[in-house]
Design an enzyme around this catalytic site. Sequence first.
Site, PDB file in Angstrom:
ATOM      1  N   CYS A  20       0.809  -1.223   0.000  1.00 34.05           N
ATOM      2  CA  CYS A  20       0.000   0.000   0.000  1.00 34.05           C
ATOM      3  C   CYS A  20       0.839   1.268   0.000  1.00 34.05           C
ATOM      4  O   CYS A  20       0.293   2.367  -0.111  1.00 34.05           O
ATOM      5  CB  CYS A  20      -0.955  -0.012   1.196  1.00 34.05           C
ATOM      6  SG  CYS A  20      -2.289  -1.223   1.016  1.00 34.05           S
ATOM      7  N   ASP A  69      -8.644  -3.947  -4.920  1.00 27.31           N
ATOM      8  CA  ASP A  69      -7.384  -3.534  -4.321  1.00 27.31           C
ATOM      9  C   ASP A  69      -6.257  -4.368  -4.910  1.00 27.31           C
ATOM     10  O   ASP A  69      -6.348  -5.596  -4.964  1.00 27.31           O
ATOM     11  CB  ASP A  69      -7.419  -3.708  -2.796  1.00 27.31           C
ATOM     12  CG  ASP A  69      -6.603  -2.636  -2.081  1.00 27.31           C
ATOM     13  OD1 ASP A  69      -5.465  -2.378  -2.525  1.00 27.31           O
ATOM     14  OD2 ASP A  69      -7.083  -2.072  -1.093  1.00 27.31           O
TER      15      ASP A  69
END
Length: 331
Positions: A20, A69
């Site tokens: 991330c 994601d």
Amino acid sequence: MESMDRTPIRLTQYGRGGGCACKIPPGELEEVLSGLPQLSQNLVVGAEHGDDAAVVALDASTGVVATTDFFTPVVDDPYTWGRIAAANALSDVYAMGGRPVLAVNLLCWPRETLPMEWAAEVLRGGADVARAAGCPVGGGHSVDDAEPKYGMAVTGVVDLDRLMRNDAGRAGLPLSLTKPLGIGVLNTRHKATGEVFPQAIAAMTELNDRAGAAAVEAGARCATDVTGFGLLGHLYKLVRASGVSAVLHADAVGYLEGARDAVEDGFVSGGTRRNLSWVEPHVDFGSLGEDDRLLLADVQTSGGLLVAGEVPGAPVIGELVPAGPAAITVR
């Protein structure tokens, strides 16, 4: 695998960021998303508050949760990367109080640079985590790309009366955090040195299913998962959306073993520093030192849930309070 000069090939060296930490910075992203219209009256949760997933009403009681994601390698082992990426994608559904029912793979792979056997291991890791979540994987999409990326698009269902969202906080509610911080700095150290941190892998591969269910059963209706924008970034988005402020007790926040050492040794990603820069104008840090500020802003990959309410087994790290001069006060 080794290159022609016998140098081991490390998967994390093929991504500019890791996990991330490769996200577009929050301030830039908000500028891109500002002003986008809502296209459906049935859209219960959209992009307006940067929530974890979109929710559309299927009928009066049931919502469909949709999220996606994906990211660059966060560890060198391809199977482990697949597990982490899948757990991270599924987390968005749990953060909304939902249950995942279908996932599809998203794979970008440099097929002339990295072995396709590694791609198979990434997909196997994702499939194993999805299986543990009781969520079938129904195929997906792949492209030939210079930089490896993997993740999932996940569809779930949620009882609309038990939906958790980031704009439903109210003053007086405690704040619970279901995983310790420090994943980002340990991943940064791993990328730089090759050292493996089992405690970080265990945290990243742990599903948030039980935490999400426990929060819903405890009556929580406001939550978010802590990922690329760090604890401070996600808390700031929550209080801003809810029209409240927060008091954060720094000494109540848990950290993975080795996280403080990693910060002291300088293993801090650019994403973490950008997170801190973004939230600093909205946070009263008091006398809190730089290392602690960086840890609170540390990029998390497949982090825990931040819940407005008490979650059994999770530490209470602060509380929501009426809106004040600072969005977040750290004590």
